[in-house]
Design a protein around this motif. Sequence first.
Motif, PDB file in Angstrom:
ATOM      1  N   SER A  72       0.840  -1.191   0.000  1.00  0.00           N
ATOM      2  CA  SER A  72       0.000   0.000   0.000  1.00  0.00           C
ATOM      3  C   SER A  72       0.880   1.247   0.000  1.00  0.00           C
ATOM      4  O   SER A  72       1.752   1.402   0.863  1.00  0.00           O
ATOM      5  N   ASP A  73       0.671   2.105  -0.968  1.00  0.00           N
ATOM      6  CA  ASP A  73       1.371   3.379  -1.084  1.00  0.00           C
ATOM      7  C   ASP A  73       2.891   3.205  -1.123  1.00  0.00           C
ATOM      8  O   ASP A  73       3.633   3.872  -0.402  1.00  0.00           O
ATOM      9  N   LEU A  75       4.595   3.244  -4.232  1.00  0.00           N
ATOM     10  CA  LEU A  75       5.100   3.702  -5.526  1.00  0.00           C
ATOM     11  C   LEU A  75       5.335   5.208  -5.559  1.00  0.00           C
ATOM     12  O   LEU A  75       4.983   5.890  -6.510  1.00  0.00           O
ATOM     13  N   TYR A  76       5.987   5.719  -4.537  1.00  0.00           N
ATOM     14  CA  TYR A  76       6.189   7.161  -4.427  1.00  0.00           C
ATOM     15  C   TYR A  76       7.612   7.609  -4.750  1.00  0.00           C
ATOM     16  O   TYR A  76       7.851   8.786  -4.942  1.00  0.00           O
ATOM     17  N   TYR A 103      -2.334   2.524  -4.543  1.00  0.00           N
ATOM     18  CA  TYR A 103      -1.509   3.734  -4.579  1.00  0.00           C
ATOM     19  C   TYR A 103      -2.329   4.929  -5.057  1.00  0.00           C
ATOM     20  O   TYR A 103      -3.227   4.793  -5.882  1.00  0.00           O
ATOM     21  N   GLU A 109       3.878   5.855 -10.841  1.00  0.00           N
ATOM     22  CA  GLU A 109       3.492   4.446 -10.804  1.00  0.00           C
ATOM     23  C   GLU A 109       3.705   3.743 -12.145  1.00  0.00           C
ATOM     24  O   GLU A 109       4.046   2.559 -12.178  1.00  0.00           O
TER      25      GLU A 109
END
Length: 143
Positions: A72-73, A75-76, A103, A109
Motif C-alpha cells: 500500500s502506497d 510507488l512514491y 496507490y 506508478e
Amino acid sequence: LGAGTGIVGLSAAAMGADVTLTDRQELLPLLRKNIAVNALRERADALALEWGCDETIEALGRNVEFDLIVGSDLLYAPHSFSELLETIVRLSTPAHTEVLLAYPTRYTEDIFLEQASDYFDEIECIEVEPTIYVSRLKRRALS
C-alpha cells in the motif's frame, strides 16, 4: 510490504489468512503490539524487510511460498523502484504469486509498472476512488 501500522495485514488475518507483515526493523515493535492487541498471534507475524537487502529477503522467503504480496502506497519514490521490484520478484513464485498494489496517483506508478512488466502480467487496474488505484499483477511463469 511496508505494513506501517498493519491495518491491511491485520484485517486479512482477522478474516482467516496467514499473514506475514513486513516493514523496517524500527517499526516491528508497533506491528507486534498491534498483532497482540488484536489477538492475532496465531495468524500473523511481523518481520523486518529492507527492499533489495539479501539478508532480509532470504530470511523472509526461506521455506515459504507466498500466494499474495500486498503493498500500500509504495510507488512514491522512483529511485527505490529497482530495490522494490527485486524484492517482490525474489519473494514471488513464478506462475503462482499475485501482487496487489494500492496507490494514489503520483505520476510515478507507470515507471514501476513498466519495470514490473518484465516479470508480471497486469491482470487488472481499477480506480477505487478518485485518484486511488489498485493494480493486480501475476508472476509470469518462467520460460
